[in-house]
Design an enzyme around this catalytic site. Structure first.
Site, mmCIF file in Angstrom:
data_model
loop_
_atom_site.group_PDB
_atom_site.id
_atom_site.type_symbol
_atom_site.label_atom_id
_atom_site.label_comp_id
_atom_site.label_asym_id
_atom_site.label_seq_id
_atom_site.Cartn_x
_atom_site.Cartn_y
_atom_site.Cartn_z
ATOM 1 N N GLU A 120 0.839 -1.190 0.000
ATOM 2 C CA GLU A 120 0.000 0.000 0.000
ATOM 3 C C GLU A 120 0.876 1.243 0.000
ATOM 4 O O GLU A 120 2.101 1.163 0.110
ATOM 5 C CB GLU A 120 -0.962 -0.015 1.196
ATOM 6 C CG GLU A 120 -2.000 -1.126 1.096
ATOM 7 C CD GLU A 120 -2.989 -1.136 2.245
ATOM 8 O OE1 GLU A 120 -2.938 -0.224 3.095
ATOM 9 O OE2 GLU A 120 -3.812 -2.066 2.302
ATOM 10 N N HIS A 239 -9.123 10.256 3.694
ATOM 11 C CA HIS A 239 -8.883 9.213 2.698
ATOM 12 C C HIS A 239 -9.195 9.807 1.331
ATOM 13 O O HIS A 239 -10.256 10.390 1.128
ATOM 14 C CB HIS A 239 -9.756 7.991 2.959
ATOM 15 C CG HIS A 239 -9.260 6.768 2.267
ATOM 16 N ND1 HIS A 239 -9.324 6.629 0.904
ATOM 17 C CD2 HIS A 239 -8.665 5.651 2.727
ATOM 18 C CE1 HIS A 239 -8.796 5.464 0.561
ATOM 19 N NE2 HIS A 239 -8.380 4.857 1.655
ATOM 20 N N ARG A 285 -1.010 9.796 1.750
ATOM 21 C CA ARG A 285 -2.436 10.089 1.629
ATOM 22 C C ARG A 285 -2.761 11.579 1.607
ATOM 23 O O ARG A 285 -3.678 12.000 0.898
ATOM 24 C CB ARG A 285 -3.202 9.425 2.780
ATOM 25 C CG ARG A 285 -3.454 7.956 2.556
ATOM 26 C CD ARG A 285 -4.256 7.374 3.705
ATOM 27 N NE ARG A 285 -4.602 5.992 3.414
ATOM 28 C CZ ARG A 285 -5.159 5.175 4.286
ATOM 29 N NH1 ARG A 285 -5.416 5.611 5.515
ATOM 30 N NH2 ARG A 285 -5.462 3.942 3.958
ATOM 31 N N HIS A 344 -11.225 10.284 7.573
ATOM 32 C CA HIS A 344 -11.016 8.843 7.651
ATOM 33 C C HIS A 344 -10.352 8.389 8.945
ATOM 34 O O HIS A 344 -10.736 7.376 9.521
ATOM 35 C CB HIS A 344 -10.158 8.412 6.461
ATOM 36 C CG HIS A 344 -9.939 6.937 6.352
ATOM 37 N ND1 HIS A 344 -10.978 6.045 6.200
ATOM 38 C CD2 HIS A 344 -8.800 6.193 6.373
ATOM 39 C CE1 HIS A 344 -10.492 4.811 6.117
ATOM 40 N NE2 HIS A 344 -9.184 4.876 6.241
ATOM 41 N N ARG A 379 -0.729 9.388 9.030
ATOM 42 C CA ARG A 379 -0.640 7.955 9.287
ATOM 43 C C ARG A 379 -0.252 7.175 8.037
ATOM 44 O O ARG A 379 -0.772 7.409 6.958
ATOM 45 C CB ARG A 379 -1.981 7.433 9.808
ATOM 46 C CG ARG A 379 -2.021 5.932 10.034
ATOM 47 C CD ARG A 379 -3.373 5.505 10.562
ATOM 48 N NE ARG A 379 -4.431 5.675 9.576
ATOM 49 C CZ ARG A 379 -4.844 4.712 8.748
ATOM 50 N NH1 ARG A 379 -4.266 3.522 8.756
ATOM 51 N NH2 ARG A 379 -5.835 4.937 7.904
#
Length: 534
Positions: A120, A239, A285, A344, A379
């Protein structure tokens, strides 16, 4: 449920508030020590953990190391990750994965029987363990819920919300509880000296979120109103690929789709992330979220395109996302998916040490409601479930080594006598204000307006749920206003660069946030008393 309520005057049990991953795992780790687990929603529902599609990050594959995992965590954290915490979590990943396997979590395996790992965004290696592609969260919560129900030392109470934390001489004395969704219900006071808050995040404070309605910042507000130190509340992760089909909460198109080669395009068919970051769709992100936000703001729209990368394999590889798309009339094998950034994950929360202890004696916090320093300003993908299980285990270990004093007798007086019905329009205004002024891109004027609005609501709310929402919103907005720079997920268009002197974590209190509000309002505002007993 009434029998349970009537039996709740006081308890020597460890009281865990929250039925998500951190709460369930901590309760199981504490067994056979008696635990009372309080969940607002029926177990297995209402937890963001259950909706997690990505999986759990763990350096379990050949050639990968916890040090490399920690380095990736630190690299995306905006310069304020607690490096010792990040390394400790990475090193404890493997044993926690084996704990979950022992509880029956069916992680995907390769043809040779080893744990299958995916990649990811911003990970330097394939290290995400999944369950049937995008079902990790649901599978983990289902397995742990079954284990909790089978464990005789765990008393499960569903349908109650904690709305106030009671303290005495700086230590936990009890909780004020109420039937979920019933503002007119009789509040219940529970005397206890040991509380673990595992109430989840704050996503539902925003108009567009991937989080369940229970993720409204209640646990953070409880702790803050009792005087706890709150860390990094301004850092909210959005997100980048929520599926925009008119649902609240918005369904999520997992990051793993981009890990498998799906691209982000605008209405003209252009891959807009190529010009924004060397990693393009796999950039951190916050960068991807701002890229998506910019395309939407410019009127070009933003879409996830998996037609070439997955095509006919989409349904089998990512069944949860596929079902969400089909329900909205979109076939992701042949059509692009409309997306937008959505609140998110909250990197901030109740400040805790390496054992999960807060600044209030007898109060621990785990999962998204806490802030351990592991995430910094942004994160890393799939680190949240890992942090939840690691700190849940640490909290259980810390409690096991302590003698918890007997609870005191609580007075009959309630923290708040107010039980007005929840004003739906006030909630809508608060959520809209958060998305508009405390969202993906922020500026000083908008944040000041938000601070003034939330301070007024926090002061005047006749409903304790709304007051708690406003309390957490105020903490986020006030610290975002104070941090006059851009760092990680906190981006200010009026201060677009990072400031080296501000490369440090935020440690604040509700009192400090109220002082910011007073300064922006031009006069001190009267406040309700903090919840404590004499």
């Amino acid at each position: 449920m009434q029998d349970n309520i009537d039996n709740l005057a006081r308890t020597d049990d460890i009281v865990i508030v929250g039925g998500g991953l951190a709460g369930l795992f901590c309760a199981l780790k504490l067994a056979p020590r008696p635990v009372t687990l309080i969940s607002a929603a029926p177990l297995g529902q209402g937890a963001s953990s259950a909706w997690a599609q990505g999986g759990i990050a763990a350096a379990v594959a050949e050639g990968d190391t916890p040090d490399a995992h920690a380095a990736d965590t630190i690299a995306v954290g905006g310069g304020i990750v607690d490096e010792a915490v990040a390394l400790g979590i990475a090193r404890e990943a493997a044993p926690r994965i084996h704990d979950l396997l022992a509880h029956g979590v069916p992680f995907d395996r390769d043809l040779e029987g080893r744990l299958a790992v995916g990649r990811e965004a911003a990970h330097s290696a394939r290290r995400i363990v999944h369950v049937r592609g995008d079902g990790a969260g649901a599978a983990i919560i289902a397995a742990l819920s079954d284990a909790v129900r089978r464990t005789p030392s765990i008393r499960l109470i569903e349908g109650l919300v904690a709305e106030a934390l009671l303290t005495e001489d700086g230590a936990v004395a009890g909780l004020q509880l109420r039937e979920a969704g019933n503002a007119a219900a009789r509040p219940v006071l529970l005397a206890t000296r040991a509380v673990v808050l595992a109430t989840g995040g704050i996503g539902h404070l925003y108009a567009v979120t991937t989080n369940p309605i229970e993720a409204s910042g209640s646990g953070l507000a409880l702790a803050a109103r009792a005087g706890a130190v709150i860390a990094d509340p301004e850092f909210v992760q959005f997100h980048p690929t929520a599926i925009m089909v008119g649902r609240d909460p918005a369904p999520l198109a997992t990051e793993a789709l981009r890990g498998e080669g799906a691209t982000l395009i605008n209405g003209d068919g252009e891959r807009f992330m190529l010009a924004r970051h060397p990693l393009a769709e796999l950039a951190p992100r916050d960068i991807v979220a701002r890229g998506v936000f910019a395309e939407i703001a410019a009127g070009r729209g933003a879409f996830l395109d998996a037609r070439q990368a997955l095509g006919a394999r989409f349904a089998d590889k990512f069944p949860t996302v596929h079902a969400s798309c089909i329900a909205a009339g979109i076939d992701p094998a042949t059509q692009v998916i409309p997306i937008a950034p959505a609140a998110h994950y909250h990197m901030g929360g109740i400040a805790v040490d390496a054992r999960g202890c807060s600044s209030i004696d007898g109060l621990w916090a785990g999962g998204e409601v806490s802030s351990t320093g592991a995430h910094g300003a942004n994160r890393l993908a799939s680190n949240s479930l890992l942090e939840a299980v690691v700190f849940a285990a640490r909290i259980a270990e810390d409690i096991a080594g302590r003698t918890i004093p007997a609870p005191a007798q609580l007075p009959d007086a309630l923290v708040t006598p107010r039980g007005a019905a929840l004003d739906a329009s006030a909630v809508t205004r608060l959520r809209t204000m958060m998305s508009t002024h405390v969202g993906v891109i922020r500026n000083g004027d908008g944040l000041a307006e938000a601070v003034r609005s939330f301070a007024a609501t926090e002061r005047e709310a006749g409903n304790i749920t709304l007051r708690n929402m406003a309390t957490t919103a105020l903490l986020v907005a006030a610290t975002a206003w104070t941090r006059r720079e851009s760092r990680g997920a906190h981006f200010r268009s009026d201060h677009p660069a990072d400031v080296p002197a501000l490369r440090q974590r935020t440690m604040t209190t509700l009192a400090a946030a109220c002082e910011v509000a007073d300064g922006l309002t031009g006069r001190p505002l009267p406040r309700t008393a903090q919840p404590m007993i004499a």
